[in-house]
Design an enzyme around this catalytic site. Structure first.
Site, short mmCIF file in Angstrom:
data_model
loop_
_atom_site.label_atom_id
_atom_site.label_comp_id
_atom_site.label_asym_id
_atom_site.label_seq_id
_atom_site.Cartn_x
_atom_site.Cartn_y
_atom_site.Cartn_z
N SER A 1 -11.48 -21.69 2.68
CA SER A 1 -11.77 -20.62 3.65
C SER A 1 -12.17 -21.19 5.01
O SER A 1 -13.00 -22.09 5.11
CB SER A 1 -12.90 -19.73 3.13
OG SER A 1 -13.25 -18.80 4.13
N GLY B 1 7.57 -7.62 1.21
CA GLY B 1 6.40 -7.79 0.36
C GLY B 1 5.69 -6.48 0.11
O GLY B 1 5.54 -5.66 1.02
N GLY C 1 2.74 -6.43 -2.15
CA GLY C 1 1.47 -6.71 -2.82
C GLY C 1 0.35 -6.02 -2.05
O GLY C 1 0.59 -5.05 -1.33
N GLY C 2 -0.86 -6.53 -2.19
CA GLY C 2 -2.00 -5.92 -1.51
C GLY C 2 -1.84 -5.91 0.00
O GLY C 2 -2.03 -4.88 0.65
N GLY D 1 -0.16 -15.41 11.00
CA GLY D 1 -1.25 -14.51 10.61
C GLY D 1 -2.65 -14.94 11.04
O GLY D 1 -3.62 -14.32 10.60
N ASN E 1 -13.20 -5.38 2.50
CA ASN E 1 -13.28 -6.81 2.82
C ASN E 1 -14.58 -7.15 3.55
O ASN E 1 -14.84 -8.32 3.82
CB ASN E 1 -12.07 -7.27 3.65
CG ASN E 1 -12.19 -6.87 5.09
OD1 ASN E 1 -12.53 -5.72 5.39
ND2 ASN E 1 -11.94 -7.79 6.00
N ASP F 1 -9.42 -5.27 7.65
CA ASP F 1 -8.11 -5.94 7.58
C ASP F 1 -7.00 -5.12 8.23
O ASP F 1 -6.13 -5.67 8.91
CB ASP F 1 -7.70 -6.16 6.11
CG ASP F 1 -8.45 -7.31 5.46
OD1 ASP F 1 -8.87 -8.23 6.17
OD2 ASP F 1 -8.59 -7.28 4.23
N TYR G 1 -0.74 -18.13 7.74
CA TYR G 1 -1.14 -18.94 8.91
C TYR G 1 -1.27 -20.41 8.57
O TYR G 1 -1.48 -21.24 9.45
CB TYR G 1 -2.46 -18.41 9.51
CG TYR G 1 -3.60 -18.34 8.54
CD1 TYR G 1 -3.89 -17.16 7.87
CD2 TYR G 1 -4.36 -19.47 8.26
CE1 TYR G 1 -4.92 -17.09 6.95
CE2 TYR G 1 -5.39 -19.41 7.34
CZ TYR G 1 -5.66 -18.22 6.69
OH TYR G 1 -6.69 -18.17 5.78
N LYS H 1 -11.12 -7.62 -3.23
CA LYS H 1 -11.17 -6.50 -2.28
C LYS H 1 -11.04 -5.12 -2.92
O LYS H 1 -11.65 -4.16 -2.44
CB LYS H 1 -10.09 -6.68 -1.21
CG LYS H 1 -10.30 -7.93 -0.36
CD LYS H 1 -9.24 -8.03 0.70
CE LYS H 1 -9.27 -9.37 1.38
NZ LYS H 1 -8.31 -9.47 2.48
N SER I 1 -13.42 -19.09 7.23
CA SER I 1 -14.36 -18.10 7.76
C SER I 1 -15.71 -18.70 8.16
O SER I 1 -16.27 -18.30 9.20
CB SER I 1 -14.57 -16.97 6.75
OG SER I 1 -13.39 -16.20 6.68
#
Ligand code: ATR
Length: 310
Positions: free
Chosen positions: A25, A157, A159-160, A273, A97, A132, A252, A76, A27
């Protein structure tokens, strides 16, 4: 100047990200740079939390009077059922999130923890947000300088991330959305959800499958590209990057996937991203701090952490 570790004291407050896995991460780098810039006596940490332990981990952070949390994969959706309150953003996009811990002090009002004297707190609760969805749109708009209202978009795509992007793009007034996914039934499911939502909101034409003519934007929301050996996230027999002026990849890391490299070669404007990561973090920090996030400082910290010094 003292080393940062020496400047942690008994009054230092904490925020954190929970994920599983978490060790890659970026973050903490992004948020601690912002916390420094804002001059706050806070630190942002990262914890590997197994989904089975998410409920107790959230409660634990709340008991320790953390200011807030970010949640990443795979937490999430699970968190929707674990927080005490859901902000409209979390209800609308079906995922949490960001958590803001709130407290009751002398009055009955629930206030962000930063505004409460820890000695006066009578009750605590968790409040879930989703930052998000807005971040996807802000990044596409700012990084590609594209007008989404009236646009025709191919979204790869389901997905989530694909689902959130589809719902949010539709709410921005795009004209037509093509949905493509390896497992077609998941794209069909999103198309159904979009159609039922559009009965009460913006009208968008939905088609599951590839576009025949030119489009305004193609978005990769699949995980294809994370590994250098991955193929393109679409079938080149059915879609050509020559038919779009812009391409956005939610990935990304690496900075340039095969998808983005081929899109650039075809003359499209491209963006990865990183902006999504940046803007969801910036909004989370604003929710916790009540201050405007220093986006440039956060972006620089992210770039350094993920790509090394440039
Ligand atoms: P996220 O939360 O990042 O969206 P996810 O929900 O696991 O993650 O979704 C991953 C997306 O990448 C899905 O659209 C998935 O397609 P399936 O729904 O068919 O699983 C897509 N994806 C992953 N691996 C893929 C592959 N090898 N080929 C094509 N699509 C792939």
């Amino acid at each position: 100047m003292p080393a940062r570790s020496q400047s942690i004291s008994a009054t230092t407050r904490f925020a954190a990200v929970f994920g599983h896995p978490i060790k890659h991460s970026a973050s903490p780098a992004m948020h601690n740079a912002a916390i420094d810039r804002l001059g706050l006596d806070w630190r942002y940490l990262a914890f590997d939390v197994h989904p089975d332990q998410l409920a107790v981990a959230i409660k634990g952070a709340q008991s320790m009077k953390f200011l807030g949390l970010n949640l990443t994969v795979p937490h999430k959706v699970l968190a929707l059922h674990l927080v005490d309150e859901l902000d409209l953003s979390a209800k609308t996009w079906g995922a949490v999130n960001t958590i803001l811990f709130e407290a009751q002090c002398a009055s009955e009002d629930w206030r962000p923890l930063r505004l409460c004297d820890p000695d006066q707190i009578t009750a605590l609760r968790s409040h879930g947000f989703n930052t998000d969805a807005d971040a996807i749109i802000r990044s596409i708009r700012e990084d590609l300088e594209i007008e989404l209202r009236g646009a025709t978009i191919l979204l790869l795509g389901a997905g989530g991330a694909g689902r959130t992007a589809a719902l949010k793009l539709a709410s921005e007034g795009v004209k037509k959305l093509y949905l493509v996914n390896r497992t077609r039934s998941k794209a069909d499911e999103i198309a159904r959800e979009l159609k039922s939502r559009s009965e009460h909101g913006p009208q968008v034409a939905i088609e599951v499958g590839y576009p025949e003519g030119n489009i305004d934007l193609v978005v990769n929301a699949t995980s294809l590209g994370l590994s250098p050996a991955d193929p393109l996230p679409f079938d080149p027999a059915q879609f050509s990057l020559n038919s779009t002026p812009a391409a956005y990849d939610m990935i990304y890391r690496p900075a340039e996937t095969l998808f983005l490299a081929e899109a650039a070669r075809a003359g499209a404007k491209t963006a990865n991203g990183l902006g999504m990561l940046l803007y969801q973090g910036a909004k989370a920090l604003e929710i916790w701090s009540g201050e405007k996030a220093p986006v440039e400082v956060m972006c620089e910290a992210l770039r350094e952490n993920i790509y090394g010094k440039v």
